[in-house]
Every structure is written in C-alpha cells, then in structure tokens.
Design a protein around this motif. Sequence first.
Motif, PDB file in Angstrom:
ATOM      1  N   TRP A 114      16.190  10.122 -27.444  1.00 59.01           N
ATOM      2  CA  TRP A 114      16.833  11.415 -27.188  1.00 59.01           C
ATOM      3  C   TRP A 114      16.484  11.888 -25.784  1.00 59.01           C
ATOM      4  O   TRP A 114      15.359  11.743 -25.325  1.00 59.01           O
ATOM      5  N   GLU A 124      16.412  15.433 -23.738  1.00 59.55           N
ATOM      6  CA  GLU A 124      16.534  16.877 -23.978  1.00 59.55           C
ATOM      7  C   GLU A 124      16.759  17.599 -22.655  1.00 59.55           C
ATOM      8  O   GLU A 124      16.051  17.364 -21.669  1.00 59.55           O
ATOM      9  N   LYS A 175      22.959  17.585 -30.350  1.00 61.07           N
ATOM     10  CA  LYS A 175      22.655  18.748 -31.209  1.00 61.07           C
ATOM     11  C   LYS A 175      21.880  19.791 -30.394  1.00 61.07           C
ATOM     12  O   LYS A 175      21.141  19.439 -29.453  1.00 61.07           O
ATOM     13  N   VAL A 233      18.771  22.271 -29.907  1.00 60.98           N
ATOM     14  CA  VAL A 233      17.428  22.393 -30.497  1.00 60.98           C
ATOM     15  C   VAL A 233      16.761  23.661 -29.983  1.00 60.98           C
ATOM     16  O   VAL A 233      16.901  24.020 -28.813  1.00 60.98           O
ATOM     17  N   GLU A 234      16.035  24.312 -30.898  1.00 61.75           N
ATOM     18  CA  GLU A 234      15.270  25.503 -30.534  1.00 61.75           C
ATOM     19  C   GLU A 234      14.009  25.044 -29.812  1.00 61.75           C
ATOM     20  O   GLU A 234      13.351  24.112 -30.256  1.00 61.75           O
ATOM     21  N   GLN A 235      13.664  25.674 -28.727  1.00 61.35           N
ATOM     22  CA  GLN A 235      12.460  25.280 -27.989  1.00 61.35           C
ATOM     23  C   GLN A 235      11.364  26.326 -28.165  1.00 61.35           C
ATOM     24  O   GLN A 235      11.622  27.521 -28.066  1.00 61.35           O
ATOM     25  N   ALA A 292      19.943  18.330 -27.222  1.00 60.40           N
ATOM     26  CA  ALA A 292      19.317  17.012 -27.368  1.00 60.40           C
ATOM     27  C   ALA A 292      20.438  15.992 -27.542  1.00 60.40           C
ATOM     28  O   ALA A 292      21.279  16.142 -28.439  1.00 60.40           O
ATOM     29  N   ARG A 348      16.954  27.526 -25.724  1.00 63.74           N
ATOM     30  CA  ARG A 348      17.612  26.517 -26.572  1.00 63.74           C
ATOM     31  C   ARG A 348      18.030  25.368 -25.665  1.00 63.74           C
ATOM     32  O   ARG A 348      18.551  25.586 -24.575  1.00 63.74           O
TER      33      ARG A 348
END
Lengths: 334, 263, 262
Positions: free
Chosen positions: A284, A286, A311, A313-315, A254, A251
């Motif tokens: 953004w 990441e 936020k 983010v799932e990778q 971002a 995870r």
Amino acid sequence: MLIQVENLSRVYRTPIAPKNWGERLKHLLRANYEDKLSVSAVNFNIAAGECVGLVGPNGAGKSTTIKMLTGILEPSSGRVLVAGYHPQRDRVKYVKKIGVVFGQRSQLWWDLPVKDSFEILQALFDVPQAAFKARLDLFRREANLDEFYQRPVRTLSLGQRMLCEIAAAFLHSPDVVFLDEPTIGLDLDMKARMRGLIRKLNQESGTTVLITSHDVGDIERLTQRLLLIDKGTLRFDGSLADFRSHAGDGRWWAARLQPDLVAAAEIQLRAHHSALPVRQRGEWLEIARHDTLPFAELMQLLAPYSVSELKPVEQEFEELLHGFYLANQAEAVC
Amino acid sequence: MQLSPFWRAYRRMVGSEARARLEHRADFALMILGVAATSLSTAATLYFMLGATGTIAGWHRGELIFMQGFMFCIFAPQSACYNGMFWLEHWLKTGAFLRFYTRPANPLLLLALERFHPQGFVVLAIGLAYCLFGLWGSPLLSEPLFYLGFVLLLPLSALVLWVINLAAISTCFWIGESDPVFSMSGKLTDMSRYPLDLFPKLATMIFMALPLAGTVWWPCQALLRGASLPLTVLGMAALAVICVGLLNGMWQRGMRRYAGAGG
Amino acid sequence: MLGIPFKGCAALAWGSARLVATDRKGRWLVTIGYLIAMWLLYYLWAALYADTPTRAGMTFNSAVLHVLVAQTLLAFLPVGTDWRLAREIRSGEIATQLILPMSLPLRQFAISLGRALAKATYILPAFALFLWYFDLSLTPKTIPLALASIALSFVLLFCIDFVVALAGFIATDLWGITASKDALVMFLGGALIPMAFFPAGMREVLAYLPFGHFFNTPVGYINGEIVSVQPLLIQAAWALGFVLAAAWAGRVVLRKLIVFGA
C-alpha cells in the motif's frame, strides 16, 4: 506577548578531529572548528496562559531552543524576551518567574524527604506561606502527594518522582513553565495523572506552559497550539486543527499497487509535490489528502502503477506528525 | 533580622540534611570511624617519622603537629558545607547540573545548598585537638593575640583550600574526568602541611603560585614564627578574595561551556 | 584447571587495561602527580636525615628507598576496586554481571588485574626515571621472590577492596569504611613510613597481623632487606586466607541479594 522570540539562532562549534600527523601538529597550535547551526532564525510569540507544544524529531533543536528560553544557553544571534526579562542577562531575577522540568533530571534533594525539598525551594524562591500551602493543597488533591510526601526522594518510583518534579516547578507560581519530556518512561496511569496536573495548573492558575515531548498523547491532550521544529527551522506554528489540515485533513488515501512498483510510485509523487506526506506500508502507498492535489490528478499520477484498490484511511495525530517529518526528510534529500 | 531567601533555604537544608544523616546511625558511625582513622594515621605517621629527636630541619614535633591540625581545621568547612562538590562530575554527566542554571542564586552558593554533612564538626574537633596537643605547654597558648590570629586566619585559609580543591574538581567542565587532576592536587595539598622550607626552591615557588602556601605555611609563619600578624591577615584576606574571584570566573566559563556542549 | 576460565579472564584483563591506556590525559596527569609527590617526599626525608645519619636503625638511603618503593606500589597496585564495585552495586549494574558465566569475584579480579598492569606500564618507567635522576638503585637479592611478593600484595589488596565494596549492599554512604580501610592498609602496611619506625611493642603486635604484607614485605624483597623465603610463605598463607574469606563473603552477600531481591 509573554514570550517573544525573534530570529533566534544557535551555532555549535565542534573541533574537527585531525586525520594525520601534519594536521595533529597544526591542531596543537590552532584547532579547526566546524560550525553547525542547531537552531536557525526561529520566530514565535506565546501569549500568557497558552499551553504550547514544541515538537520535532530527535536532534531537531527543541532542547537547544528550550535551553535558550530558560537562560541556560546564550543565543548566537536573535532575541528572547520572557515576561520582560532577558533570560541570560537577568538570570537570577528571571528564574524566579519560570519553572523548569528536564525529564529524568532531578532538581530535588536525593536523600531528603519530598517535604523538606519543597520547603527548601519555598525559601529559595521566597514563596509566602499562604501561597505555598494553597499550592500544596492543590498537589495533594490532584497528584495524591500525601502518598509519598514524607519519603526520601531516592525511595520514590520514577512516576512519583516526576510528579514531584512537576509540582516543584509550579511551586513558586511561575508565570511560565518549561517542560522538556516530562512523561518519558512513565506508565499510562502516571502519564494521565501528570497530564491532569499540568492541565489543571495551566487552566486554573493561568500558568503559561511550553512542553516538548515525543509522546503525541501529551501534545494532543494538553496543548492548543503546536510549534513544529525540524533541522533547526520552525516548520509549523498553529493550532492542532490547523496542523491536521496542513498535513492533509487527517484523512489519507491508501492505494494498493503492484508490489514492485510501490517505491517508484512514491518517488513519482514526491517529485510531483515535494511537501506532500507520502509513505509506503507493504504493497500500500499512503498519501495525505491535500487541497493542492485533487483526487483526479492523484489517480492520473498513480495510473501507471497498476492500482488494484483504493480506500480512505483515518490518520492518527502521531501518523500525521510522522508523515510531516518524512516529508521534510524527503524535501531535504530533494 | 530577616534572612535573605538563599540563607533561609540554606538553614532549612542544613537542618534537614543533618537529620537525614543522623538517622542512618551505622553510616554516621562509619563516617566518624573514617575521619578518625584518616586523621590518626596521618598524625601517627608524622609522630613516628620524627622518632626520638622530634625535629626536622629546625621544626619541632609540636609545631608540625599543629600544622597538621591546622590543615584539618581548614578542611572542616568544606567537609561539612561543600560535601556535594565531589558529585559535580556525576551531575555534569547525567545532566542533573542543569538545576544550577534555574535556581535564583550564585552557582557557587547553590553548590553549598546541595548537601551538608555533620562530619565537618568531627574533623574540626580533631583538628583543634591536634592544634592544642601540638602546642601543649607552649607559651603561645597564653597569648590572646595568638587566638585572635588563629580565629582570623582560619576562615581565610579555609577559603583558599576550598578554592584549590574545588578548582581541581571543576576541571571536569573541560576534561570530563577530574579524578587525575584532583589526585595530583591532593598529593601537593598533602605535602603543603609540612614546612615549605624543607623543599627545593622550585617546589616552594610552585606551592606559592598555586597558592598552596596560603593554606598552612603563611598562616603558621604568623602564628608560630613571629611573622607580622596584621600583614599576614591582610595578605591572606587579599589572597582569599582573589582566589574566590578566580574560582567564580572559572565557574562562569565552565557553565557557559557546559551549556553549549550538548544538543 | 580448577575450572577457571582463563581465556575469559585474559580478555577481561586486556579490555580493562586498554580502557586505562586510552585515557591519555589522565595518564599524564597521574604520572606527573606521582613524580611530584615522589620528588617532595625525597626532600622531606632528606631534611629528616639532615642532622642524623641513622633513624630507627635505617640509613637515609634505605629509608627513602623504602618509602619511594612503597609509594610506587601504592600508585599502581590499588585500582579502586572498592569504589568501582560499590558503584555497580548501587546502580544495579551488578545484575548484568551476575548473569554472566563467570563468578563475580573472578570477573572483578580480572578487571582489576588489567588496570593494575596498565598503570604499571606508565608508573614503572617514571619510577626508573626518578631513580636514575636521584642516583638511587634497587638491589633485590632474589627477583622471583620480589615479583611473587608483589603479586601476593595485589591479591591481598584486591580481597580487602572486594569485601569493603560488598558493604555497598548495606551502607548508603561508603566513604567512612573505605577511608578507614585505606588509612589502616597504608599506615599499618608500611606504605607511609617503614615499619622499623614504629615502637617495638607495636611492631610485635603487627607481626601477627596481615597488614605488613600489604607493602612492607614486597618492599623488603625489592630493596634486598629480606632474603629468606619465610616472609613470602607467611604472606601467601595470609593471601589464601583472604581469598577464602572474600569468596565466602561474596557468596553470603549475593545469596542475600537474590533472596531479598535488593
């Protein structure tokens, strides 16, 4: 251990092109060479029955490693022992214990039916009839071999041919199979069939499999363990789960920054933590979530760049891998 | 007797290839046409060239036709069993050659396992017909020793010619494109069907060094001109062994170089 | 003029000529091979004439010059159009050629012409060196006619190669047909021995066929054996016939290719 690799290195010598007439004349008498380290002091062991993925960007040294493991290429230094054999020295005996598939390079007889190719290989590798028949039955069930078993190899589609190549590599029940890009150029259905076949052969027959692929689907669906190689060096050796936590926990954060400050923020983060996977995506930035970079510290680092939104983010696995390559590139630049 | 795995595989490949080749009848007919046209035009060239006198520097038309026929006969084994050698360059370029490293046998044997072409039998039949035609009416045909010499020398010469041709093609391990080398050695091979004493000393020495004299000239000295048969057979056997050994060494070096050339 | 894109053809010919010229190693090997073969041929013919001053009505000088000139033409005029095009057909590469704004035969012709000219640039100096070393000389009566005859010979050779290559759409193995074509063209065309050495009956039949125009006619002009313009006109008529036949065969085969989507 079935495969033992100790301090494996390979140097490529390439002649340096002469630039002027003086050098050209000198080149005639004695060429100058440049040594390039393609694989550098790689160590790993693989136990019998494992299915291991060997991954890395283009030119990382994967193919060179596979070639040294299969006895095609002699190591410049270090040692390889597979099933008790020295791959180069014991080539003829050794290749009976292994199966090899190099993507898109056929080992079948172009003008002959698949059936005849298999029967020639059966004789060459001295496979007893009962074992041969058992293997064929398995291929029939798992890969619908009957659809094209009687057809000349030249008339097969790429997918059908690759299924036959995989089958041919497992035909003599080898202890270990090396698959170099086996799913390259295949459609989704063919990839699924191919992976099903490889998984079945690995799990049911206990054949050890070492697979290289740029298709992360192959790695995720087939392997339990990952060897990550880059610029000739082994960067990671562990389970897929380990890798996820190593490259962040899968995870990422971002952060939306002021657009003209994203690049500067990236440089700042890399300078602070060189191995941290970071990448830009529009406005953004990441950043992989990592134990060594607590959230508070991250916020502190990003504060000067006007964070307007943040936020989690799932990778995907592919993105994790990409991030890992990027981090290595950045490390090399630093 | 139980055959070794390689020879069992070879037998299967020969059966299967012969079936596959004969299935394409048009192809096979064209192939026979090609062999017939090539061999007929070569023989007719010689026949007409000699004209009414029928001799060239003391060599008779019959002897010269026998020498042409002998060349066809010794080419027949590679035409049938080593037809795949013309693909070597292509396999090296596409990477398909890697299979030579992962099969359990000597790579030179594996090359024979790639392809078999029944056209070799047509070449052999034409060659034998020329030999017979050349010597028709000659007392040699009634001498058992001549047949013994022919049978012993033919495979040895065939080995020498195979080594020369395959060595020329195998230069692609080093220079990428072996066509120019093969065309050059082909021109020399073409001329080695003629009596070598027609050519200047330097040419004869080149023919002996390469050793193209081992294809037709030395065997025909024993078969047609009374040179010692046992000595010729022994010499040719030694030459064939040396040639095959050198070719094997060349391949080992070539394969090491090829494997080390890519990423 | 005739809608032929000359600029495009010239660019293609130049490109393919440069490709031949960049293969330096190959160029040397081919030239050395050519010189060795010529050297051996010279002695073979010298041996043939050792005990007789004339054969088939030809002296040693005229016969050996015929063979040497024919071998020289053979070294640069045929440029393997048959194999090259057949390979393109087999590999499917032909598809990329069919979408180009130039007809397939014309494109192939330009490529082949470039190759032949490039080969001529290193074969001809080698030939000149050879003639000088053996103290031989060429005596063409009319150089323009000789040059025109060589050009027509190239057209004939190209057309027959083009038609043979089209067999790549039908046959799986092309060796048989190309080998037959090579043997016929070289033997009946007078590249191996002068046609004067053939029996009279055979020569009479061959006079009505195009084979002699592949090598015998241009060699005749180069060596000054032919003076009249008539053989050139007959050669030109055959060349026109061959061009029309090749264009027709190309159209028929390509139409089939498009219809069947092979």
